[in-house]
Motif scaffolding. Sequence first.
Motif, PDB file in Angstrom:
ATOM      1  N   UNK A   3       0.779  -1.177   0.032  1.00  0.00           N
ATOM      2  CA  UNK A   3      -0.103  -0.068   0.097  1.00  0.00           C
ATOM      3  C   UNK A   3       1.075   1.309  -0.093  1.00  0.00           C
ATOM      4  N   UNK A   4       0.633   2.254  -1.017  1.00  0.00           N
ATOM      5  CA  UNK A   4       1.625   3.323  -0.918  1.00  0.00           C
ATOM      6  C   UNK A   4       0.376   4.536  -0.647  1.00  0.00           C
ATOM      7  N   UNK A  31     -12.335  -6.300  -0.529  1.00  0.00           N
ATOM      8  CA  UNK A  31     -11.836  -6.366   1.157  1.00  0.00           C
ATOM      9  C   UNK A  31     -12.300  -4.900   1.702  1.00  0.00           C
ATOM     10  N   UNK A  32     -12.283  -5.149   2.810  1.00  0.00           N
ATOM     11  CA  UNK A  32     -12.807  -3.752   3.659  1.00  0.00           C
ATOM     12  C   UNK A  32     -11.366  -3.135   3.886  1.00  0.00           C
ATOM     13  N   UNK A  96      -5.254   1.090   5.484  1.00  0.00           N
ATOM     14  CA  UNK A  96      -5.179  -0.473   5.781  1.00  0.00           C
ATOM     15  C   UNK A  96      -6.112  -1.232   5.072  1.00  0.00           C
ATOM     16  N   UNK A  97      -5.606  -2.480   4.512  1.00  0.00           N
ATOM     17  CA  UNK A  97      -6.662  -3.303   4.245  1.00  0.00           C
ATOM     18  C   UNK A  97      -6.862  -4.623   4.795  1.00  0.00           C
ATOM     19  N   UNK A 112      -4.771  -6.301   7.958  1.00  0.00           N
ATOM     20  CA  UNK A 112      -3.671  -7.262   7.630  1.00  0.00           C
ATOM     21  C   UNK A 112      -2.499  -6.260   6.978  1.00  0.00           C
ATOM     22  N   UNK A 113      -2.871  -5.609   6.016  1.00  0.00           N
ATOM     23  CA  UNK A 113      -1.876  -4.758   5.191  1.00  0.00           C
ATOM     24  C   UNK A 113      -2.047  -3.255   5.596  1.00  0.00           C
TER      25      UNK A 113
END
Length: 124
Positions: A3-4, A31-32, A96-97, A112-113
């Motif tokens: 993620x950027x 994904x949320x 965030x994902x 998670x991300x």
Amino acid sequence: VQLQASGGGLVQAGGSLRLSCAASGRTGRSYSMGWFRQAPGQERELVAAVRGSDSFTYYPNAVKGRFTISRDVAKNTIFLQMNSLKPEDTAVYYCAFAHAGSYYYTRPSEYRYWGQGTLVTVSS
């Protein structure tokens, strides 16, 4: 998945900023997603979340009516429009994902991300 985040900066109180977060890699389109912020010496807190299954959005009271989360599914990008900014909004903002989309998530542990963070400074 990477993620950027981008779009942070210095703004006067009452001003606006728009943050972006682009995802690359194998992310699920349903994904949320969420935006968090963390001020020095404070815990990371949620400022906006969107449920992956139906794009339902959630905001805590501190930002409700001022912040808007949105997403471009085709570009795998989420945005955070911040209006009427206040000095207390000063923080590092993180996108965030989550790894699911059935709910919107409010706790950092449910994501998670994470993006690398972008600094938002609001001057009085």
